[in-house]
Design a protein around this motif. Structure first.
Motif: not given
Length: 232
Positions: A93-95, A108-113, A177-178, A190-193
């Protein structure tokens, strides 16, 4: 006016109004095409340019940077997307982790999957750092979305307020979204955008559709008029 031609007056007026309405819709789509091309050009320019400091009124089509310090020990996992790997499907999931800005605001920062089934915070270095990406507004959950589990830090609702509350934090009304390079294959990072979100641009096809309807209407009315006249 002969009686047979009078029978075409009402249908002819209707067809005339409808024809110009269809033409107007086609022209409107061409105008929107120009507008959308301007947005896409701005997005492309933002992608190839350096990120800008977070503005007061950001848009989702800007690459921004946020300075702050990671809040240790807090993380959440959004979604349950499965990725393929040489060893088979890998759940994850998205961390999401919180970043506290110097002014006290928490983003909040979505670091990626990440290949995790429970959120495990990354061991980020202490002190001031910078997160780069684009901002995303909350997303209403779908009909078949899973049930959020704040106790486990698992969420299917992309809502910063709800995720922040689960962390015991008051957060900004958006999630960053990182963006960044992909980690090497097999990495647990994590796999960022990789790019900014791009809105669809189908206005040219829509314009052709409306113009096509107008052309069809002309032929349909010709056939209709011919049949009505010949039936007399």
């Amino acid at each position: 006016m002969p009686l047979n031609w009078r029978r075409l007056v009402a249908p002819g007026i209707t067809a005339f109004v409808t024809f110009w309405l269809l033409i107007a819709l086609g022209v409107w789509q061409l105008q929107r095409l120009k507008w959308k091309e301007g947005i896409l050009a701005a997005i492309h320019q933002a992608e190839i340019s350096a990120p800008i400091p977070l503005p007061e009124h950001p848009t989702p089509f800007e690459k921004v940077s946020i300075a702050g310090s990671w809040i240790p020990g807090k993380a959440a996992l959004y979604g349950d997307e499965v990725h393929d790997s040489p060893n088979g499907p890998v759940p994850g999931g998205e961390l999401i982790m919180p970043l506290r800005r110097p002014n006290g605001q928490v983003v909040l920062v979505d670091l990626g999957w990440v290949p995790q089934v429970l959120p495990v915070p990354r061991a980020e270095p202490p002190g001031l750092t910078e997160a780069v990406g684009y901002l995303h507004a909350p997303i209403a959950p779908g009909w078949f979305a899973g049930t959020d589990d704040p106790g486990q830090g698992l969420y299917y609702t992309f809502d910063p307020q709800k995720i922040g509350a689960g962390m015991g934090l008051t957060v900004a009304p958006y999630i960053l979204i990182s963006m960044g390079p992909k980690p090497p294959p097999g990495s647990m990072a994590p796999q960022p955008a990789q790019s900014l979100p791009t809105p669809p641009n189908n206005h040219y096809e829509y314009a052709l559709t409306w113009f096509g309807f107008a052309l069809v209407l002309i032929f349909e009315f010709i056939f209709f008029a011919r049949k009505r006249l010949l039936d007399l």
